[in-house]
Design a protein around this motif. Structure first.
Motif, PDB file in Angstrom:
ATOM      1  N   HIS A 152       1.866  35.670  66.530  1.00 50.21           N
ATOM      2  CA  HIS A 152       2.626  34.416  66.525  1.00 50.21           C
ATOM      3  C   HIS A 152       2.583  33.733  67.896  1.00 50.21           C
ATOM      4  CE1 HIS A 152       5.511  31.523  65.113  1.00 50.21           C
ATOM      5  NE2 HIS A 152       6.277  31.755  66.157  1.00 50.21           N
ATOM      6  N   ALA A 153       2.835  34.493  68.942  1.00 51.25           N
ATOM      7  CA  ALA A 153       2.939  33.896  70.277  1.00 51.25           C
ATOM      8  C   ALA A 153       1.578  33.559  70.882  1.00 51.25           C
ATOM      9  CB  ALA A 153       3.697  34.832  71.205  1.00 51.25           C
ATOM     10  N   ILE A 154       0.599  34.423  70.706  1.00 53.55           N
ATOM     11  CA  ILE A 154      -0.681  34.226  71.370  1.00 53.55           C
ATOM     12  C   ILE A 154      -1.616  33.340  70.547  1.00 53.55           C
ATOM     13  CG2 ILE A 154      -2.747  35.395  72.230  1.00 53.55           C
ATOM     14  CD1 ILE A 154      -0.873  37.752  72.945  1.00 53.55           C
ATOM     15  N   THR A 155      -1.683  33.595  69.244  1.00 51.31           N
ATOM     16  CA  THR A 155      -2.623  32.830  68.424  1.00 51.31           C
ATOM     17  C   THR A 155      -2.001  31.615  67.776  1.00 51.31           C
ATOM     18  OG1 THR A 155      -2.216  34.022  66.359  1.00 51.31           O
ATOM     19  CG2 THR A 155      -3.863  34.950  67.858  1.00 51.31           C
ATOM     20  N   GLY A 156      -0.660  31.569  67.711  1.00 50.54           N
ATOM     21  CA  GLY A 156       0.007  30.423  67.112  1.00 50.54           C
ATOM     22  C   GLY A 156       0.025  30.444  65.593  1.00 50.54           C
ATOM     23  N   ARG A 158       1.317  31.051  61.847  1.00 46.77           N
ATOM     24  CA  ARG A 158       2.629  30.991  61.206  1.00 46.77           C
ATOM     25  C   ARG A 158       2.924  32.341  60.565  1.00 46.77           C
ATOM     26  NH1 ARG A 158       0.608  25.510  60.136  1.00 46.77           N
ATOM     27  NH2 ARG A 158      -0.703  26.503  58.599  1.00 46.77           N
ATOM     28  N   HIS A 159       4.199  32.587  60.316  1.00 46.70           N
ATOM     29  CA  HIS A 159       4.617  33.875  59.774  1.00 46.70           C
ATOM     30  C   HIS A 159       3.972  34.156  58.419  1.00 46.70           C
ATOM     31  CE1 HIS A 159       7.396  34.565  63.022  1.00 46.70           C
ATOM     32  NE2 HIS A 159       7.908  33.350  62.841  1.00 46.70           N
ATOM     33  N   ARG A 160       3.802  33.146  57.604  1.00 43.83           N
ATOM     34  CA  ARG A 160       3.169  33.320  56.290  1.00 43.83           C
ATOM     35  C   ARG A 160       1.724  33.796  56.462  1.00 43.83           C
ATOM     36  NH1 ARG A 160       5.229  31.654  51.865  1.00 43.83           N
ATOM     37  NH2 ARG A 160       6.514  30.068  52.824  1.00 43.83           N
ATOM     38  N   GLU A 161       1.018  33.232  57.433  1.00 43.23           N
ATOM     39  CA  GLU A 161      -0.363  33.648  57.704  1.00 43.23           C
ATOM     40  C   GLU A 161      -0.400  35.075  58.230  1.00 43.23           C
ATOM     41  OE1 GLU A 161      -2.334  29.387  58.987  1.00 43.23           O
ATOM     42  OE2 GLU A 161      -1.001  30.381  60.412  1.00 43.23           O
ATOM     43  N   ILE A 162       0.546  35.424  59.086  1.00 40.31           N
ATOM     44  CA  ILE A 162       0.622  36.777  59.629  1.00 40.31           C
ATOM     45  C   ILE A 162       0.878  37.772  58.497  1.00 40.31           C
ATOM     46  CG2 ILE A 162       1.948  38.316  61.134  1.00 40.31           C
ATOM     47  CD1 ILE A 162       2.449  35.792  62.925  1.00 40.31           C
ATOM     48  N   ALA A 163       1.771  37.429  57.583  1.00 43.17           N
ATOM     49  CA  ALA A 163       2.074  38.302  56.445  1.00 43.17           C
ATOM     50  C   ALA A 163       0.809  38.560  55.629  1.00 43.17           C
ATOM     51  CB  ALA A 163       3.162  37.674  55.581  1.00 43.17           C
ATOM     52  N   SER A 164       0.029  37.522  55.421  1.00 40.57           N
ATOM     53  CA  SER A 164      -1.205  37.660  54.653  1.00 40.57           C
ATOM     54  C   SER A 164      -2.206  38.564  55.378  1.00 40.57           C
ATOM     55  CB  SER A 164      -1.814  36.282  54.424  1.00 40.57           C
ATOM     56  OG  SER A 164      -3.065  36.388  53.807  1.00 40.57           O
ATOM     57  N   ILE A 165      -2.370  38.375  56.661  1.00 37.11           N
ATOM     58  CA  ILE A 165      -3.324  39.158  57.439  1.00 37.11           C
ATOM     59  C   ILE A 165      -2.924  40.629  57.495  1.00 37.11           C
ATOM     60  CG2 ILE A 165      -4.214  39.546  59.779  1.00 37.11           C
ATOM     61  CD1 ILE A 165      -4.075  36.448  60.096  1.00 37.11           C
ATOM     62  N   LEU A 166      -1.640  40.889  57.722  1.00 35.69           N
ATOM     63  CA  LEU A 166      -1.169  42.267  57.855  1.00 35.69           C
ATOM     64  C   LEU A 166      -0.885  42.932  56.511  1.00 35.69           C
ATOM     65  CD1 LEU A 166       1.242  41.946  60.921  1.00 35.69           C
ATOM     66  CD2 LEU A 166      -1.137  42.727  60.883  1.00 35.69           C
ATOM     67  N   GLY A 167      -0.907  42.153  55.450  1.00 32.92           N
ATOM     68  CA  GLY A 167      -0.632  42.704  54.128  1.00 32.92           C
ATOM     69  C   GLY A 167       0.824  43.109  53.949  1.00 32.92           C
ATOM     70  N   LEU A 168       1.712  42.352  54.566  1.00 25.94           N
ATOM     71  CA  LEU A 168       3.143  42.613  54.487  1.00 25.94           C
ATOM     72  C   LEU A 168       3.836  41.457  53.781  1.00 25.94           C
ATOM     73  CD1 LEU A 168       3.760  43.748  58.185  1.00 25.94           C
ATOM     74  CD2 LEU A 168       3.683  45.225  56.177  1.00 25.94           C
ATOM     75  N   PRO A 169       4.993  41.730  53.163  1.00 27.92           N
ATOM     76  CA  PRO A 169       5.768  40.620  52.602  1.00 27.92           C
ATOM     77  C   PRO A 169       6.254  39.697  53.717  1.00 27.92           C
ATOM     78  CG  PRO A 169       6.578  42.744  51.795  1.00 27.92           C
ATOM     79  CD  PRO A 169       5.583  43.031  52.877  1.00 27.92           C
ATOM     80  N   LEU A 170       6.373  38.416  53.392  1.00 26.90           N
ATOM     81  CA  LEU A 170       6.831  37.437  54.377  1.00 26.90           C
ATOM     82  C   LEU A 170       8.198  37.826  54.929  1.00 26.90           C
ATOM     83  CD1 LEU A 170       6.577  34.766  55.911  1.00 26.90           C
ATOM     84  CD2 LEU A 170       7.500  33.617  53.885  1.00 26.90           C
ATOM     85  N   SER A 171       9.085  38.307  54.080  1.00 27.11           N
ATOM     86  CA  SER A 171      10.427  38.690  54.538  1.00 27.11           C
ATOM     87  C   SER A 171      10.369  39.819  55.564  1.00 27.11           C
ATOM     88  CB  SER A 171      11.308  39.097  53.352  1.00 27.11           C
ATOM     89  OG  SER A 171      10.717  40.181  52.664  1.00 27.11           O
ATOM     90  N   LYS A 176      10.997  41.614  61.058  1.00 25.29           N
ATOM     91  CA  LYS A 176      10.440  42.356  62.191  1.00 25.29           C
ATOM     92  C   LYS A 176      10.282  41.450  63.418  1.00 25.29           C
ATOM     93  CE  LYS A 176       8.160  46.217  59.967  1.00 25.29           C
ATOM     94  NZ  LYS A 176       8.748  47.294  60.751  1.00 25.29           N
ATOM     95  N   TYR A 177       9.911  40.200  63.188  1.00 24.85           N
ATOM     96  CA  TYR A 177       9.795  39.251  64.291  1.00 24.85           C
ATOM     97  C   TYR A 177      11.162  39.020  64.938  1.00 24.85           C
ATOM     98  CZ  TYR A 177       8.654  35.047  66.933  1.00 24.85           C
ATOM     99  OH  TYR A 177       8.483  34.136  67.944  1.00 24.85           O
ATOM    100  N   THR A 178      12.168  38.803  64.099  1.00 25.55           N
ATOM    101  CA  THR A 178      13.531  38.593  64.607  1.00 25.55           C
ATOM    102  C   THR A 178      14.015  39.829  65.358  1.00 25.55           C
ATOM    103  OG1 THR A 178      13.986  37.102  62.777  1.00 25.55           O
ATOM    104  CG2 THR A 178      15.892  38.007  63.941  1.00 25.55           C
TER     105      THR A 178
END
Length: 189
Positions: A152-156, A158-171, A176-178
Protein backbone atom coordinates in the motif's frame (compact mmCIF):
# COMPACT_ATOMS: atom_id res chain seq x y z
CA UNK A 1 17.52 -12.27 -21.86
CA UNK A 2 19.54 -10.26 -19.39
CA UNK A 3 18.03 -7.14 -17.89
CA UNK A 4 20.00 -3.98 -17.30
CA UNK A 5 20.26 -4.45 -13.58
CA UNK A 6 19.08 -6.81 -10.88
CA UNK A 7 18.47 -3.89 -8.56
CA UNK A 8 15.19 -1.99 -8.37
CA UNK A 9 15.05 1.46 -9.87
CA UNK A 10 13.51 4.41 -8.04
CA UNK A 11 9.94 4.78 -9.20
CA UNK A 12 7.31 7.35 -8.50
CA UNK A 13 4.10 6.67 -6.64
CA UNK A 14 1.25 5.32 -8.73
CA UNK A 15 -0.65 8.08 -10.56
CA UNK A 16 -3.96 8.15 -12.40
CA UNK A 17 -3.46 6.94 -15.93
CA UNK A 18 -0.45 4.80 -15.01
CA UNK A 19 -2.44 1.61 -15.59
CA UNK A 20 -3.30 2.68 -19.14
CA UNK A 21 0.32 3.58 -19.86
CA UNK A 22 1.52 0.31 -18.33
CA UNK A 23 -0.96 -1.64 -20.47
CA UNK A 24 0.42 0.11 -23.56
CA UNK A 25 3.91 -0.93 -22.50
CA UNK A 26 2.72 -4.54 -22.14
CA UNK A 27 1.27 -4.36 -25.65
CA UNK A 28 4.64 -3.12 -26.89
CA UNK A 29 6.42 -5.94 -25.09
CA UNK A 30 4.08 -8.50 -26.64
CA UNK A 31 5.12 -7.07 -30.03
CA UNK A 32 8.81 -7.57 -29.11
CA UNK A 33 9.65 -3.95 -28.27
CA UNK A 34 12.62 -3.96 -25.89
CA UNK A 35 12.24 -0.24 -25.19
CA UNK A 36 8.78 -0.97 -23.76
CA UNK A 37 10.32 -3.58 -21.47
CA UNK A 38 12.89 -1.05 -20.32
CA UNK A 39 10.19 1.53 -19.57
CA UNK A 40 8.08 -1.06 -17.74
CA UNK A 41 11.11 -2.05 -15.67
CA UNK A 42 11.86 1.57 -14.78
CA UNK A 43 8.21 2.12 -13.86
CA UNK A 44 7.59 -1.02 -11.78
CA UNK A 45 10.85 -2.57 -10.56
CA UNK A 46 10.71 -0.95 -7.13
CA UNK A 47 7.24 -2.37 -6.48
CA UNK A 48 8.26 -5.82 -7.73
CA UNK A 49 11.42 -5.86 -5.63
CA UNK A 50 9.63 -4.61 -2.53
CA UNK A 51 6.91 -7.22 -2.84
CA UNK A 52 9.43 -10.02 -3.43
CA UNK A 53 11.49 -8.84 -0.48
CA UNK A 54 8.44 -8.81 1.78
CA UNK A 55 7.77 -12.46 0.92
CA UNK A 56 11.29 -13.86 0.72
CA UNK A 57 12.97 -11.76 3.42
CA UNK A 58 16.26 -12.05 1.56
CA UNK A 59 17.65 -9.31 -0.66
CA UNK A 60 19.55 -11.65 -2.99
CA UNK A 61 16.53 -13.88 -3.55
CA UNK A 62 14.36 -10.80 -4.14
CA UNK A 63 16.83 -9.58 -6.78
CA UNK A 64 16.69 -12.99 -8.48
CA UNK A 65 12.90 -12.89 -8.52
CA UNK A 66 13.02 -9.31 -9.83
CA UNK A 67 15.08 -10.50 -12.78
CA UNK A 68 12.98 -13.63 -13.37
CA UNK A 69 9.76 -11.60 -13.19
CA UNK A 70 10.71 -9.40 -16.12
CA UNK A 71 11.82 -12.42 -18.13
CA UNK A 72 8.38 -13.92 -17.47
CA UNK A 73 6.71 -10.64 -18.42
CA UNK A 74 8.69 -10.59 -21.68
CA UNK A 75 7.72 -14.18 -22.45
CA UNK A 76 4.05 -13.88 -21.40
CA UNK A 77 3.05 -10.31 -22.27
CA UNK A 78 0.99 -11.57 -25.19
CA UNK A 79 -1.14 -13.51 -22.69
CA UNK A 80 -2.00 -10.43 -20.64
CA UNK A 81 -5.64 -9.42 -21.03
CA UNK A 82 -6.20 -5.70 -20.42
CA UNK A 83 -8.36 -5.33 -17.32
CA UNK A 84 -6.99 -2.08 -15.93
CA UNK A 85 -4.72 -3.85 -13.42
CA UNK A 86 -1.34 -4.44 -15.11
CA UNK A 87 0.68 -3.97 -11.91
CA UNK A 88 -1.48 -6.56 -10.17
CA UNK A 89 -0.72 -8.97 -13.03
CA UNK A 90 3.01 -8.33 -12.67
CA UNK A 91 2.87 -8.71 -8.87
CA UNK A 92 0.98 -11.98 -9.28
CA UNK A 93 3.87 -13.24 -11.42
CA UNK A 94 6.21 -12.03 -8.67
CA UNK A 95 4.24 -13.84 -5.99
CA UNK A 96 4.21 -17.08 -7.99
CA UNK A 97 7.98 -16.89 -8.54
CA UNK A 98 8.51 -16.27 -4.82
CA UNK A 99 6.33 -19.22 -3.86
CA UNK A 100 8.14 -21.40 -6.36
CA UNK A 101 11.48 -20.38 -4.88
CA UNK A 102 10.31 -21.00 -1.31
CA UNK A 103 8.85 -24.39 -2.20
CA UNK A 104 12.10 -25.31 -3.88
CA UNK A 105 14.18 -24.30 -0.90
CA UNK A 106 11.62 -25.01 1.84
CA UNK A 107 12.98 -22.12 3.84
CA UNK A 108 12.57 -18.51 4.68
CA UNK A 109 15.10 -16.39 6.50
CA UNK A 110 14.75 -13.31 8.63
CA UNK A 111 14.80 -9.99 6.86
CA UNK A 112 17.94 -8.07 7.68
CA UNK A 113 17.54 -4.41 8.60
CA UNK A 114 19.78 -3.39 5.71
CA UNK A 115 17.48 -5.07 3.19
CA UNK A 116 14.79 -2.43 3.74
CA UNK A 117 17.31 0.31 2.97
CA UNK A 118 16.82 0.34 -0.85
CA UNK A 119 13.25 1.52 -0.35
CA UNK A 120 14.29 4.61 1.48
CA UNK A 121 17.76 5.55 0.23
CA UNK A 122 16.37 7.02 -2.98
CA UNK A 123 13.68 9.04 -1.24
CA UNK A 124 15.07 12.54 -0.92
CA UNK A 125 12.46 13.55 1.64
CA UNK A 126 13.45 10.86 4.17
CA UNK A 127 16.29 11.65 6.55
CA UNK A 128 18.83 9.12 7.83
CA UNK A 129 17.12 9.11 11.23
CA UNK A 130 13.74 8.46 9.62
CA UNK A 131 15.22 5.56 7.65
CA UNK A 132 16.44 3.97 10.86
CA UNK A 133 13.05 4.43 12.50
CA UNK A 134 11.23 2.97 9.49
CA UNK A 135 13.53 -0.07 9.50
CA UNK A 136 12.92 -0.67 13.19
CA UNK A 137 9.19 -0.24 12.75
CA UNK A 138 9.01 -2.75 9.90
CA UNK A 139 10.58 -5.35 12.20
CA UNK A 140 7.62 -5.00 14.56
CA UNK A 141 5.17 -6.22 11.92
CA UNK A 142 4.46 -9.84 11.07
CA UNK A 143 5.02 -11.04 7.50
CA UNK A 144 1.50 -10.42 6.22
CA UNK A 145 1.26 -6.99 7.84
CA UNK A 146 4.64 -6.03 6.38
CA UNK A 147 3.50 -7.15 2.90
CA UNK A 148 0.23 -5.23 3.13
CA UNK A 149 1.89 -2.04 4.40
CA UNK A 150 4.64 -2.30 1.77
CA UNK A 151 2.22 -2.88 -1.08
CA UNK A 152 0.00 0.00 0.00
CA UNK A 153 2.65 2.53 1.03
CA UNK A 154 5.39 1.78 -1.49
CA UNK A 155 3.48 0.72 -4.59
CA UNK A 156 0.29 2.69 -3.98
CA UNK A 157 -1.98 -0.32 -4.56
CA UNK A 158 -5.48 -0.17 -3.16
CA UNK A 159 -6.54 -2.63 -0.48
CA UNK A 160 -8.81 -4.50 -2.90
CA UNK A 161 -5.85 -5.04 -5.26
CA UNK A 162 -3.66 -6.18 -2.36
CA UNK A 163 -6.35 -8.66 -1.28
CA UNK A 164 -6.42 -10.10 -4.79
CA UNK A 165 -2.63 -10.41 -5.03
CA UNK A 166 -2.22 -11.99 -1.59
CA UNK A 167 -5.28 -14.19 -1.95
CA UNK A 168 -6.86 -12.80 1.21
CA UNK A 169 -10.36 -11.47 1.86
CA UNK A 170 -10.61 -7.69 1.64
CA UNK A 171 -11.77 -7.52 5.26
CA UNK A 172 -8.62 -9.35 6.39
CA UNK A 173 -6.39 -6.96 4.46
CA UNK A 174 -8.17 -3.95 5.92
CA UNK A 175 -8.01 -5.26 9.49
CA UNK A 176 -4.35 -6.27 9.20
CA UNK A 177 -3.50 -2.89 7.69
CA UNK A 178 -5.29 -1.09 10.53
CA UNK A 179 -3.63 -3.34 13.11
CA UNK A 180 -0.21 -2.73 11.53
CA UNK A 181 -0.71 1.04 11.65
CA UNK A 182 -1.69 0.80 15.33
CA UNK A 183 1.46 -1.22 16.03
CA UNK A 184 3.57 1.34 14.21
CA UNK A 185 1.98 4.27 16.06
CA UNK A 186 2.45 2.54 19.39
CA UNK A 187 6.08 1.78 18.61
CA UNK A 188 6.72 5.37 17.56
CA UNK A 189 5.28 6.79 20.81
Amino acid sequence: MLLYSCKPVKTEKKQKGDDVDTEKLLQGISAGDKASLEQLYLRTSSAVYGFALSILKNAHDAEDVLHDCYIAVWENAAGYRPQGKPLAWILTITKNLCMQLLRGRKRSSELAEDDWEPYFTDADSISVEDRCIIGLCMEKLDDTERQIVSLHAITGLRHREIASILGLPLSTVLSKYTRALKKLRKHLQ
